[in-house]
Design an enzyme around this catalytic site. Structure first.
Site, PDB file in Angstrom:
ATOM      1  N   ILE A   6      -8.586   9.668 -10.419  1.00 37.97           N
ATOM      2  CA  ILE A   6      -7.397  10.345 -10.232  1.00 37.97           C
ATOM      3  C   ILE A   6      -6.266   9.089 -10.440  1.00 37.97           C
ATOM      4  CG2 ILE A   6      -7.978  11.851  -8.825  1.00 37.97           C
ATOM      5  CD1 ILE A   6      -7.348  10.649  -6.524  1.00 37.97           C
ATOM      6  N   THR A  58      -7.258   6.073  -9.719  1.00 36.24           N
ATOM      7  CA  THR A  58      -7.651   5.039  -8.576  1.00 36.24           C
ATOM      8  C   THR A  58      -8.292   3.752  -9.302  1.00 36.24           C
ATOM      9  OG1 THR A  58      -9.387   6.381  -8.211  1.00 36.24           O
ATOM     10  CG2 THR A  58      -7.703   6.390  -6.633  1.00 36.24           C
ATOM     11  N   ALA A  75     -15.401   5.282  -4.037  1.00 42.51           N
ATOM     12  CA  ALA A  75     -15.876   4.096  -4.507  1.00 42.51           C
ATOM     13  C   ALA A  75     -17.359   3.838  -4.138  1.00 42.51           C
ATOM     14  CB  ALA A  75     -14.825   2.988  -4.204  1.00 42.51           C
ATOM     15  N   ILE A 124     -14.426  -5.934  -1.867  1.00 46.45           N
ATOM     16  CA  ILE A 124     -13.336  -5.359  -2.858  1.00 46.45           C
ATOM     17  C   ILE A 124     -13.911  -5.175  -4.156  1.00 46.45           C
ATOM     18  CG2 ILE A 124     -11.097  -5.904  -3.953  1.00 46.45           C
ATOM     19  CD1 ILE A 124     -11.216  -4.716  -0.836  1.00 46.45           C
ATOM     20  N   LYS A 175      -8.048  -6.176  -9.053  1.00 50.73           N
ATOM     21  CA  LYS A 175      -6.630  -5.760  -9.794  1.00 50.73           C
ATOM     22  C   LYS A 175      -6.448  -4.397  -9.374  1.00 50.73           C
ATOM     23  CE  LYS A 175      -4.927  -6.594 -14.244  1.00 50.73           C
ATOM     24  NZ  LYS A 175      -5.450  -7.019 -15.596  1.00 50.73           N
ATOM     25  N   LYS A 205     -16.092   0.092   1.385  1.00 50.02           N
ATOM     26  CA  LYS A 205     -15.201   0.800   2.499  1.00 50.02           C
ATOM     27  C   LYS A 205     -14.327   1.650   1.450  1.00 50.02           C
ATOM     28  CE  LYS A 205     -15.311  -1.594   6.780  1.00 50.02           C
ATOM     29  NZ  LYS A 205     -14.523  -1.969   7.694  1.00 50.02           N
ATOM     30  N   GLY A 206     -13.876   1.359   0.564  1.00 53.73           N
ATOM     31  CA  GLY A 206     -12.918   2.146  -0.126  1.00 53.73           C
ATOM     32  C   GLY A 206     -11.417   1.967   0.424  1.00 53.73           C
ATOM     33  N   GLY A 254      -8.156   3.815  -1.147  1.00 56.56           N
ATOM     34  CA  GLY A 254      -7.116   4.385  -1.719  1.00 56.56           C
ATOM     35  C   GLY A 254      -6.153   5.051  -0.897  1.00 56.56           C
ATOM     36  N   GLU A 255      -6.277   4.799   0.700  1.00 60.15           N
ATOM     37  CA  GLU A 255      -5.482   5.429   1.402  1.00 60.15           C
ATOM     38  C   GLU A 255      -4.884   4.412   2.528  1.00 60.15           C
ATOM     39  OE1 GLU A 255      -8.325   8.627   1.882  1.00 60.15           O
ATOM     40  OE2 GLU A 255      -6.382   9.928   1.934  1.00 60.15           O
TER      41      GLU A 255
HETATM   42 MO1  MOS Z   1      -6.808  11.960  -0.504  1.00 57.92          MO
HETATM   43  S1  MOS Z   1      -5.223  12.753   0.653  1.00 57.92           S
HETATM   44  O1  MOS Z   1      -8.065  12.456   0.149  1.00 57.92           O
HETATM   45  O2  MOS Z   1      -6.588  12.676  -2.087  1.00 57.92           O
END
Ligand code: MOS
Length: 736
Positions: free
Chosen positions: A462, A464, A506, A624, A628, A696-697, A699-700
């Site tokens: 998406i 990411t 990830a 990580i 980048k 761990k990921g 995105g949020e």
């Molecule tokens: Mo995220 S809010 O799980 O796309």
């Protein structure tokens, strides 16, 4: 050997994206393409009594106008409309299903025409009559009717009594308004009619397999009749987790016309989709005289629709961050006549932690303690909901490195004490916390004798960086140059993947790729062992690795055979394997990412204009994979946090139950001029427990805590505490 994992590898799809070669859902073509335009309800509640499409149908180029009266058949049970990530309770929305109106902006007709402009014009000619009913869109009007929902956070002790006995108390209410999703790419679907009732649907989604199952269920199709693709997604952030109505209508149109249909929503129409729910957050914190927490109460009252119960975990984050012998959490939902609220980057945490970390700042002021010192005194090495330790938690290092980079030591704690010319300077900080989840996912690898590999997974990237990290992981696992790896994603026919969300992709997809690469290596070793006089004849699988296009003994790297030779001897030219990841069950640990956010604001004293001049976000998120893309993820989260603090707010006219600013001129998001210096730090956090790769990921986590850090900085600059977001200059003046 890991030449790619961890490096700042540029996006493997970067070139396709900047050259326009990458195609998005609304860009796919078909020779017989028809265009749809949605007509939305202008009232929030009631019934459609009459639709007159006569004039629209007379426009040259109009093919049809579909409504609940003349549409093709769709399934009639709630179960059939439940997608994989639908709320458990309630009846999912069904577009064009019947005459009932549930929210303003609800799709009630679909105009189909030879050109998009014709469809749009004809839509303006369709006359609709309603029988209107009483409605409510104001959370404050419904808060007393809000009902409690079950949440996993466990109360402990007696928070009420401890609060009353506390030496220092802070109690306040915070507010986060409705926020709407504004990804760059509009929500769009192109349903390609493949003939014979079969369709290929290009959709803007975070989960092609979720949409595929949903469409098959709604339209009563066999699995092989519908294929859903999303090779590229221009940002989704949670709105693409559930199938949105445009994909239903694109397919509905294609079925009605038996030809291909493209439906792209307008920016304004996207305000009729899901949104971050407006939420009232009540915090009550009680501290002992020594400056440690003794009581935490967190109550959230969030918006849901009249027909579904959407909720995320706003409360309970304190139990992950701070020790307190007494704690109580309540989550309530208030029903409004709006679409069902939905996930938006760090759902629950972005809002709940904003309130918690604002309250912690206020408590620190009351205690006359440095805000970091307060957090260190309460620091918890255990998740107090489950009373378990973390797989890893380098939050102390986040505070330390963040403070050092920011220069926190030079802060004068007194509000209004720091200046830069005519501007007041404020420094604030906050903690962030998010989940580190992992889900079942599968990958297929096809390795060819020339040392090239294709990696397949249904996951959607998406934006990411999934294409890139999977190419890195595959290149390292197969011992090939990254240029030789081709990753294929976003196709429902590919190996199983969860929706891309929750920051879990990830870890999930990387382990699927590694597990599959292990199978490839196993096959190579089996073949290599059959070669007469094989140098690897006595080597076990665990003792081999793939490096430089060869299978090599780890004990003696002179023992090696090239992939090409192995395949030649085996008389094959490719190896194809598919495997699902597997993670050991572990209920003994909490899995979270953490951060410390530091913000500098400069506030024009006369005008109240706030600029966020500096942000330092120190993040501990395990290993990580790509310095980048990871940096970009966190930077994007920080930018959104700036928007949450200062700009974003969906404004309703509650007399009409309608959104007033359904456009990005009046719904403010941060622009270049609003974003200054952002420093992202990744704190080293080796984690051998969470999963083999220690991923761990992230995105949020980047957005969590940012709004609080800014709000706390605004207080430090001005001495004024604005507790309802966004902090606009009128509020700053009003709360004087
Ligand atoms: Mo995220 S809010 O799980 O796309």
């Amino acid at each position: 050997m890991a030449p790619y994992i961890g490096t700042a590898t540029s996006r493997v799809d970067g070139r396709a994206k900047v050259t326009g070669e990458a195609k998005y859902a609304g860009e796919f073509k078909a020779p017989d393409l028809a265009y749809g335009f949605v007509i939305e309800s202008t009232v929030p509640k009631g019934r459609i009594t009459h639709i007159d499409a006569g004039e629209a149908l007379r426009v040259e180029g109009v093919i049809d106008v579909l409504t609940h009266k003349n549409r093709p058949r769709m399934a009639g049970t709630d179960k059939a409309w439940k997608d994989d990530v639908a709320p458990e309770e309630g009846s999912p929305f069904r577009p064009l299903y019947g005459d009932s109106i549930k929210f303003s902006g609800q799709p009630i007709a679909l105009v189909l025409a030879e050109e998009w402009e014709i469809a749009r014009y004809a839509a303006s000619l369709v006359r609709i009559e309603y029988e209107e009913q009483a409605f409510v869109t104001d959370l404050y009007q419904q808060r007393d009717q809000a009902f409690a929902v079950a949440k996993p956070d466990k109360p402990h002790g007696d928070a009420g009594r401890a609060f009353m006995a506390a030496a220092v108390r802070h109690e306040a209410e915070y507010f986060i308004p409705t926020e709407h999703h504004n990804p760059m790419e509009l929500f769009a679907s192109t349903a390609i009619w493949d003939g014979d009732g079969k369709l290929t649907v290009y959709d803007k989604t975070q989960g092609v397999q979720n949409v595929q199952r949903y469409l098959c269920s709604v339209f009563e199709k066999k699995p092989d009749e519908v294929r859903v693709m999303s090779p590229f997604v221009g940002g989704a952030f949670g709105l693409g987790l559930r199938p949105q109505y445009q994909v239903v209508l694109a397919m509905l149109g294609a079925l009605a016309l038996q030809r291909s249909v493209r439906l792209v929503l307008t920016r304004g129409q996207m305000y009729g989709l899901g949104h971050r729910p407006a939420t009232i957050e009540r915090l009550a914190l009680g501290a002992k005289a020594d400056g440690t927490l003794d009581s935490v109460s967190h109550e959230a009252i969030a918006v849901t629709s009249q027909f579904e119960e959407f909720s995320r975990n706003d409360t309970g984050w304190a139990a992950l961050l701070y020790k307190s012998a007494n704690a109580k959490y309540v989550h309530r939902l208030a029903r409004l006549d709006v679409p069902t609220s939905c996930d938006m980057r760090a759902p629950g945490a972005a809002t709940g932690v904003y309130a918690l970390e604002s309250a912690m700042d206020e408590l620190a002021v009351a205690l006359k303690l440095d805000p970091i010192e307060l957090r260190l005194r309460c620091y918890s090495d255990r998740d107090q909901n489950e009373d378990v330790p973390y797989t890893s938690k380098q939050l102390r290092e986040c505070y330390r490195q963040g403070a050092e980079t920011f220069g926190w030591g030079k802060r004068n704690p007194e509000p209004r004490s720091m200046r830069d010319g005519s501007e007041l300077v404020g420094w604030g900080m906050a903690s962030g916390v998010w989940e580190a989840l992992q889900m079942p996912a599968a990958a297929r690898i096809v390795l060819t004798a020339n040392g090239h590999a294709e990696v397949f997974c249904a996951a959607s990237d998406i934006g990411t960086g999934t294409y890139t990290i999977l190419a890195q992981v595959a290149a390292d696992a197969l011992g090939l140059p990254i240029e030789n790896i081709n990753v294929k994603l976003g196709d429902s026919t590919l190996p199983q993947a969860p929706v891309e969300g929750g920051s879990w992709m990830a870890a999930s997809a990387s382990h699927a790729v590694v597990a599959t690469a292990d199978e490839v290596r196993k096959e190579l070793l089996t073949l290599a062992s059959t070669i007469k006089g094989s140098p690897l004849g006595k080597t076990s699988l665990e003792d081999t690795t793939l490096v430089g296009g060869q299978i090599v003994s780890k004990r003696d790297t002179s023992l090696a055979i090239s992939i090409a030779d192995v395949m030649r001897h085996g008389a094959i030219d490719r190896i194809e394997k598919e495997k699902t990841n597997s993670f050991p069950e572990d209920s003994e640990h909490a899995r979270n990412t953490h951060s410390a956010v530091f913000a500098e604001v400069k506030v024009d004293e006369q005008l109240g204009v706030i600029r966020v001049t500096r942000i330092v976000n120190a993040v501990a998120a395990g290993r990580i994979l790509n310095a980048k893309t990871a940096h970009s993820q966190v930077m994007g989260g920080v930018v959104w946090g700036i928007g949450m603090a200062l700009h974003e707010e969906t404004l309703f006219d509650h007399r009409f139950g309608r959104v007033m600013n359904a456009n990005i001129a009046e719904y403010h998001v941060p622009v270049n001029a609003d974003v200054h210096e952002i420093t992202v730090i990744f704190v080293d956090e080796p984690d051998k427990i969470i999963n083999p790769m220690g991923i761990k990921g992230l995105g949020e986590i980047g957005i969590v805590g940012v709004a609080a850090a800014i709000a706390n900085a605004v207080y430090h600059a001005t001495g004024k505490r604005v507790r309802d977001l966004p902090i606009t200059l009128d509020k700053l003046h009003r709360s004087a």
